[in-house]
Design a protein around this motif. Structure first.
Motif, short mmCIF file in Angstrom:
data_model
loop_
_atom_site.label_atom_id
_atom_site.label_comp_id
_atom_site.label_asym_id
_atom_site.label_seq_id
_atom_site.Cartn_x
_atom_site.Cartn_y
_atom_site.Cartn_z
N UNK A 61 4.28 8.43 56.15
CA UNK A 61 2.87 8.08 56.18
C UNK A 61 2.51 7.62 57.58
N UNK A 62 1.50 8.24 58.17
CA UNK A 62 1.03 7.85 59.52
C UNK A 62 -0.42 7.44 59.46
N UNK A 63 -0.75 6.33 60.10
CA UNK A 63 -2.14 5.93 60.26
C UNK A 63 -2.27 5.19 61.58
N UNK A 64 -3.42 4.55 61.80
CA UNK A 64 -3.66 3.91 63.09
C UNK A 64 -2.82 2.66 63.32
N UNK A 65 -2.22 2.14 62.26
CA UNK A 65 -1.42 0.92 62.40
C UNK A 65 0.07 1.20 62.61
N UNK A 66 0.53 2.37 62.19
CA UNK A 66 1.95 2.63 62.35
C UNK A 66 2.42 3.86 61.59
N UNK A 67 3.71 4.06 61.58
CA UNK A 67 4.34 5.19 60.90
C UNK A 67 5.39 4.64 59.95
N UNK A 68 5.30 5.04 58.69
CA UNK A 68 6.23 4.57 57.67
C UNK A 68 7.04 5.74 57.14
N UNK A 69 8.34 5.51 57.01
CA UNK A 69 9.25 6.52 56.47
C UNK A 69 9.85 5.98 55.17
N UNK A 70 10.14 6.89 54.24
CA UNK A 70 10.70 6.51 52.94
C UNK A 70 12.14 7.00 52.81
N UNK A 71 12.98 6.14 52.25
CA UNK A 71 14.35 6.54 51.94
C UNK A 71 14.79 5.84 50.66
N UNK A 72 15.78 6.44 50.00
CA UNK A 72 16.43 5.82 48.86
C UNK A 72 17.93 5.67 49.13
N UNK A 73 18.29 5.81 50.40
CA UNK A 73 19.69 5.76 50.80
C UNK A 73 20.03 4.37 51.33
N UNK A 74 20.59 3.53 50.46
CA UNK A 74 20.90 2.16 50.85
C UNK A 74 22.02 2.09 51.88
N UNK A 75 22.98 3.01 51.81
CA UNK A 75 24.08 3.01 52.78
C UNK A 75 23.55 3.27 54.19
N UNK A 76 22.60 4.19 54.31
CA UNK A 76 21.96 4.46 55.60
C UNK A 76 21.16 3.24 56.06
N UNK A 77 20.41 2.66 55.16
CA UNK A 77 19.50 1.58 55.49
C UNK A 77 20.24 0.34 55.99
N UNK A 78 21.40 0.05 55.40
CA UNK A 78 22.15 -1.16 55.74
C UNK A 78 23.36 -0.85 56.63
#
Length: 410
Positions: free
Chosen positions: A388-405
């Motif tokens: 999701x991109x808008x004027x405030x920033x860019x957000x990415x979605x993941x369900x991969x906890x191993x990647x995230x941490x």
């Protein structure tokens, strides 16, 4: 009786607290509401449930004709009226009315599952099928352990996001200056890694008071935040306190992130932000919360990370909150409130900035948009699609906890 009176007090406090964050309170409404509360409580204590009901209905009718602005500001009062009407009607033997009023409370936002289940005023309804249906609605909204248990699994094969979290080197000029001017070596002490983590946590907690109702300063870095608090004798919200601790850790050479902990309920604006710091000794992230001077351990005393805490909450396994966890050195926090209630609510999904550096969230002309990554469980998502991109920033979605941490650099 205790639960009934507590419902008034809690809802009143929550209503006024939430209201004070947005605008000036309506003194006439608050005064009339408090008078009504006292009248209802007095009748309740006499076991005159007919009089309690009459006053609750009277005030409810008065509330319904108020301006839309006042009703929005004090919507917690409406929830309280319906819940209280359910209680007094249950005590009077009016089961159908009691269940309808409880359902109206739910429709207007009631979700205090724990108190409702313990409220003896409602004991006469518990065998009723319709009551059980309403209870399940409340449980789905307010039994946070249950909600976590139903959140679904992460997908470790999710490859949607290729970005790596980045961290600032301790040799960065602003971090070097921060470390020197604020004597962070002395603050952190000469102990082992864990004691240094804790000492920096205690320092931030004791240097800044928490104030969740106040606006964020323009410059969002440790030095400017500490200086404006001293100059204006003001506090900071949890996000800014986590920012200071993140900068302090990185100034001392420890990789660190702010972690935004979010509830499932998209209408619930009460999230919480903590700091995590990478432990080389334990080879994992460690939970540090400067707002509440809090860290979490297992039964053996091993410090835990966010995912470990979340997993143990779901499984009902032992968790230990440090004894000196508190709010502004005024109110002691317990494991039951902090973990079983507050953080269970706010660990449904997680968000972290991609770049973890000085002034990472300070807005200025020409600066790149802030990028953050959301970690969602199961099939849940707050955004449509993968990005999701808008004027405030860019957000990415993941369900991969191993990647995230993952370990910094991985």
């Amino acid at each position: 009786m205790r639960k009934f009176i507590a419902a008034f007090l809690v809802v009143t406090c929550v209503t006024l607290s939430a209201f004070s964050q947005s605008s000036v309170p309506d003194e006439a409404f608050e005064q009339s509401y408090q008078v009504s509360i006292q009248s209802v409580i007095a009748a309740y204590n006499r076991k005159d449930y007919v009089a309690s009901n009459a006053e609750l209905v009277r005030f409810l009718q008065k509330f319904k004709v108020l301006s839309a602005d006042i009703k929005q500001k004090y919507k917690g009062a409406l929830v309280n009226q319906y819940y209280s009407l359910s209680c007094v009607n249950a005590l009077s033997g009016n089961k159908n009315k009691a269940i309808l009023y409880l359902d109206s409370a739910v429709q207007n936002g009631f979700g205090n599952y724990k108190n409702m289940m313990a409220d003896t005023d409602l004991d006469g309804l518990r065998g009723d099928t319709q009551f059980k249906t309403v209870v399940e609605k409340i449980r789905a909204r307010g039994d946070y352990s249950y909600i976590l248990q139903k959140s679904g699994m992460y997908d470790q094969k999710d490859k949607r996001v290729a970005l790596k979290f980045t961290y600032q080197d301790s040799n960065a000029p602003e971090l070097v200056k921060f470390r020197k001017n604020y004597k962070l070596d002395s603050v952190s002490g000469n102990g082992d890694e864990t004691s240094r983590f804790k000492n920096l946590l205690f320092w931030v907690h004791n240097s800044v008071k928490h104030d969740g109702s106040i606006d964020n300063p323009k410059n969002k870095n440790a030095v400017d935040l500490l200086e404006i608090c001293k100059k204006e004798d003001r506090g900071l919200n949890c996000r800014m306190m986590a920012t200071i601790l993140k900068d302090a850790y990185q100034a001392m050479g420890y990789k660190s992130r702010m972690v935004t902990c979010m509830p499932k309920d998209t209408t619930d604006l009460d999230c919480h932000v903590i700091t995590i710091v990478w432990s080389e000794k334990m080879d994992k992230w460690v939970w540090m919360d400067p707002t509440f001077n809090a860290y979490v351990s297992d039964a053996q005393g091993t410090l835990l990370n966010v995912e470990e805490v979340r997993t143990k909450l779901i499984a009902g396994e032992p968790l230990v909150l440090n004894e000196d966890a508190n709010w502004n050195n005024k109110k002691k926090y317990t494991r039951e409130y902090y973990l079983d209630y507050y953080m269970s609510k706010n660990l449904y999904w997680i968000s972290c900035d991609v770049k973890n550096e000085w002034d990472a969230e300070t807005r200025s002309a020409g600066k790149p948009l802030i990028e953050d990554i959301h970690l969602y469980p199961g099939g849940f998502s707050k955004i449509k699609g993968d990005k999701l991109s808008d004027q405030t920033g860019i957000t990415y979605a993941t369900s991969n906890a191993a990647y995230f941490w993952a370990k910094p650099g991985k």
